[in-house]
Design a protein around this motif. Structure first.
Motif, PDB file in Angstrom:
ATOM      1  N   ARG A 174       0.804  -1.227   0.000  1.00  0.00           N
ATOM      2  CA  ARG A 174       0.000   0.000   0.000  1.00  0.00           C
ATOM      3  C   ARG A 174       0.830   1.266   0.000  1.00  0.00           C
ATOM      4  O   ARG A 174       0.297   2.358  -0.227  1.00  0.00           O
ATOM      5  CB  ARG A 174      -0.926   0.003   1.212  1.00  0.00           C
ATOM      6  CG  ARG A 174      -1.979  -1.098   1.182  1.00  0.00           C
ATOM      7  CD  ARG A 174      -2.989  -0.903   2.274  1.00  0.00           C
ATOM      8  NE  ARG A 174      -2.414  -1.166   3.600  1.00  0.00           N
ATOM      9  CZ  ARG A 174      -2.900  -0.666   4.740  1.00  0.00           C
ATOM     10  NH1 ARG A 174      -3.923   0.165   4.702  1.00  0.00           N
ATOM     11  NH2 ARG A 174      -2.340  -0.990   5.891  1.00  0.00           N
ATOM     12  N   ALA A 175       2.128   1.163   0.293  1.00  0.00           N
ATOM     13  CA  ALA A 175       2.970   2.367   0.341  1.00  0.00           C
ATOM     14  C   ALA A 175       4.422   1.970   0.079  1.00  0.00           C
ATOM     15  O   ALA A 175       4.839   0.846   0.374  1.00  0.00           O
ATOM     16  CB  ALA A 175       2.853   3.064   1.698  1.00  0.00           C
ATOM     17  N   THR A 176       5.170   2.913  -0.477  1.00  0.00           N
ATOM     18  CA  THR A 176       6.596   2.709  -0.712  1.00  0.00           C
ATOM     19  C   THR A 176       7.361   3.939  -0.239  1.00  0.00           C
ATOM     20  O   THR A 176       6.856   5.066  -0.304  1.00  0.00           O
ATOM     21  CB  THR A 176       6.903   2.470  -2.203  1.00  0.00           C
ATOM     22  OG1 THR A 176       6.342   3.548  -2.974  1.00  0.00           O
ATOM     23  CG2 THR A 176       6.324   1.146  -2.672  1.00  0.00           C
ATOM     24  N   MET A 177       8.575   3.704   0.214  1.00  0.00           N
ATOM     25  CA  MET A 177       9.466   4.778   0.664  1.00  0.00           C
ATOM     26  C   MET A 177      10.867   4.475   0.142  1.00  0.00           C
ATOM     27  O   MET A 177      11.414   3.405   0.417  1.00  0.00           O
ATOM     28  CB  MET A 177       9.475   4.875   2.193  1.00  0.00           C
ATOM     29  CG  MET A 177       8.105   5.119   2.798  1.00  0.00           C
ATOM     30  SD  MET A 177       8.111   5.047   4.624  1.00  0.00           S
ATOM     31  CE  MET A 177       9.034   6.537   5.018  1.00  0.00           C
ATOM     32  N   LEU A 178      11.435   5.413  -0.621  1.00  0.00           N
ATOM     33  CA  LEU A 178      12.757   5.238  -1.210  1.00  0.00           C
ATOM     34  C   LEU A 178      13.705   6.312  -0.694  1.00  0.00           C
ATOM     35  O   LEU A 178      13.315   7.462  -0.525  1.00  0.00           O
ATOM     36  CB  LEU A 178      12.692   5.335  -2.738  1.00  0.00           C
ATOM     37  CG  LEU A 178      11.719   4.412  -3.465  1.00  0.00           C
ATOM     38  CD1 LEU A 178      11.792   4.660  -4.965  1.00  0.00           C
ATOM     39  CD2 LEU A 178      12.013   2.958  -3.142  1.00  0.00           C
ATOM     40  N   ALA A 179      14.959   5.931  -0.483  1.00  0.00           N
ATOM     41  CA  ALA A 179      15.979   6.892  -0.055  1.00  0.00           C
ATOM     42  C   ALA A 179      17.344   6.428  -0.550  1.00  0.00           C
ATOM     43  O   ALA A 179      17.563   5.236  -0.797  1.00  0.00           O
ATOM     44  CB  ALA A 179      15.994   7.031   1.469  1.00  0.00           C
ATOM     45  N   HIS A 180      18.235   7.375  -0.701  1.00  0.00           N
ATOM     46  CA  HIS A 180      19.630   7.038  -0.997  1.00  0.00           C
ATOM     47  C   HIS A 180      20.172   6.232   0.171  1.00  0.00           C
ATOM     48  O   HIS A 180      19.772   6.425   1.328  1.00  0.00           O
ATOM     49  CB  HIS A 180      20.430   8.329  -1.179  1.00  0.00           C
ATOM     50  CG  HIS A 180      21.784   8.132  -1.753  1.00  0.00           C
ATOM     51  ND1 HIS A 180      22.877   7.797  -0.975  1.00  0.00           N
ATOM     52  CD2 HIS A 180      22.250   8.215  -3.027  1.00  0.00           C
ATOM     53  CE1 HIS A 180      23.945   7.687  -1.745  1.00  0.00           C
ATOM     54  NE2 HIS A 180      23.595   7.940  -3.000  1.00  0.00           N
ATOM     55  N   ASP A 181      21.093   5.307  -0.121  1.00  0.00           N
ATOM     56  CA  ASP A 181      21.588   4.459   0.964  1.00  0.00           C
ATOM     57  C   ASP A 181      22.395   5.227   2.005  1.00  0.00           C
ATOM     58  O   ASP A 181      22.630   4.715   3.100  1.00  0.00           O
ATOM     59  CB  ASP A 181      22.381   3.269   0.432  1.00  0.00           C
ATOM     60  CG  ASP A 181      23.687   3.658  -0.238  1.00  0.00           C
ATOM     61  OD1 ASP A 181      23.829   4.812  -0.667  1.00  0.00           O
ATOM     62  OD2 ASP A 181      24.573   2.793  -0.353  1.00  0.00           O
TER      63      ASP A 181
END
Length: 307
Positions: free
Chosen positions: A89-96
Motif C-alpha cells: 500500500r505504500a513505498t518509501m525510497l531513499a539514498h543508501d
C-alpha cells in the motif's frame, strides 16, 4: 516497530539485503546486487515479488535504501504501481546514505561514512544535512572498494611493467586473469566490472594487514580520502558542538590497516569522535518506515501511497 508489515531493502551493487518484519516474525534474505546498467525499479519490484514468494508474507509498506539512487529512479509512485497487486500500500525510497545513517546512528547527530563497493558520507546536524561523495565509480567514490581495487590493479600493472615495486597483489590479479596482458580487455567486456574490481579490496586488506608495502600504501591513501570526506561533511552541518560523532561502516573498514589509518587521520584535535555503529544498512532501511517529514532526513525520503 509498530504493527505495520514492512519489507525493507538495502540495495547495494554487490548484494541486496532484505528484511521482512510483519509484526509476528522477522526474516532476512539476500539477492544479487543491483545492475546499474538496467532500470532499477523493476529490479526492486522483482526482489519484492521473490521475497513474498519465498516467505508467504503479507505487506503494508516497502522501504528501500539504494546505492547511487538518482532523481530519475527515485520514483516511489512508479515502484508502488509495480507491486500494488502484491498487496503493498505504500513505498518509501531513499539514498543508501540515509539508511546507512539511520542504521548506524539512529536519531543522533553525527556523520556516517559508509564504504563498500562505493562510498558515501552523510552528516546530520541540528537542522541541516550534508552528503559528500557517492558520485559513482567514474566520477567519485574515493576510498571505496572499487577505488581500492582500481588502485590495486594499477599497482599490479606497474609492477608488471617494471614501473613500480613488486607486490603480492599480483597473485590476486593472476588468480582472476592468468594472462595479465589481457586483463584490461576482459574487464572492459565484463558488465559486472565494478563488482569484479571492488572484490580486489579484500585481497588488498589482507595484504596490507600482512605487511605488503604496496597494499599498505593503498589502504592508507583510501583512509585519507575517507577521512577527508568525513571532515567535509561535518564542516557543513556542525554548529557549536565540542565533539561530533563519526561512524565508519562497510566492508572497506574490515581492513585493520585502513581502519587504524582512518582513526589517525581524524585524530587532529577538531573534536571528531569515532563511535561504534548501532546497526547496519538493513536496520536503517527498516527504520525508514518511521521517518516523518519533520525529521532532518525527512526531505530525503521519497514516498507514495498511504498506510
Amino acid at each position: 516497530m509498530n504493527a505495520r508489515r514492512v519489507l525493507a531493502i538495502d540495495a547495494g551493487q554487490s548484494d541486496i539485503k532484505v528484511r521482512m518484519n510483519d509484526g509476528q516474525r522477522r526474516e532476512d534474505l539476500a539477492f544479487h546486487g543491483i545492475h546499474t546498467g538496467t532500470p532499477l525499479l523493476p529490479q526492486l519490484a522483482q526482489v519484492v515479488k521473490d521475497t513474498l514468494a519465498r516467505t508467504g508474507a503479507e505487506l503494508d509498506v516497502v522501504t528501500a535504501g539504494i546505492s547511487g539512487l538518482t532523481d530519475r529512479d527515485a520514483d516511489a509512485d512508479a515502484l508502488l504501481s509495480l507491486i500494488r497487486d502484491d498487496g503493498v500500500r505504500a513505498t518509501m525510497l531513499a539514498h543508501d546514505s540515509t539508511t546507512s545513517f539511520l542504521g548506524a546512528l539512529g536519531d543522533r547527530h553525527g556523520a556516517v561514512v559508509a564504504a563498500g563497493t562505493g562510498v558515501v558520507t552523510l552528516a546530520v546536524g541540528e537542522s541541516d544535512t550534508a552528503r559528500v561523495d557517492g558520485w559513482g565509480w567514474i566520477m567519485g567514490d574515493a576510498g571505496s572498494g572499487y577505488w581500492i581495487g582500481r588502485e590495486a590493479l594499477d599497482a599490479v600493472m606497474r609492477a608488471y611493467d617494471g614501473r613500480g615495486p613488486a607486490t603480492v597483489l599480483t597473485d590476486a590479479a593472476l588468480s582472476r586473469w592468468p594472462d595479465l596482458t589481457q586483463a584490461y580487455m576482459a574487464l572492459q567486456a565484463d558488465h559486472d566490472r565494478v563488482r569484479v574490481v571492488a572484490s580486489l579490496a579484500r585481497e588488498v586488506a589482507e595484504a596490507a594487514d600482512a605487511g605488503d608495502q604496496v597494499a599498505r600504501d593503498i589502504a592508507r591513501r583510501a583512509a585519507r580520502e575517507l577521512a577527508h570526506s568525513a571532515r567535509a561533511a561535518v564542516g557543513r552541518v556542525r554548529t557549536d558542538e565540542a565533539t561530533f560523532d563519526v561512524c565508519a561502516i562497510g566492508g572497506v573498514f574490515s581492513s585493520r590497516t585502513l581502519h587504524a589509518a582512518f582513526i589517525d587521520e581524524l585524530d587532529d584535535g577538531s573534536g571528531l569522535r569515532i563511535v561504534a555503529p548501532r546497526g547496519v544498512g538493513i536496520d536503517g532501511a527498516l527504520a525508514l518506515a518511521d521517518i516523518t517529514a519533520a525529521h532532518p532526513l525527512g526531505s530525503a525520503v521519497h514516498r507514495a501511497g498511504a498506510i
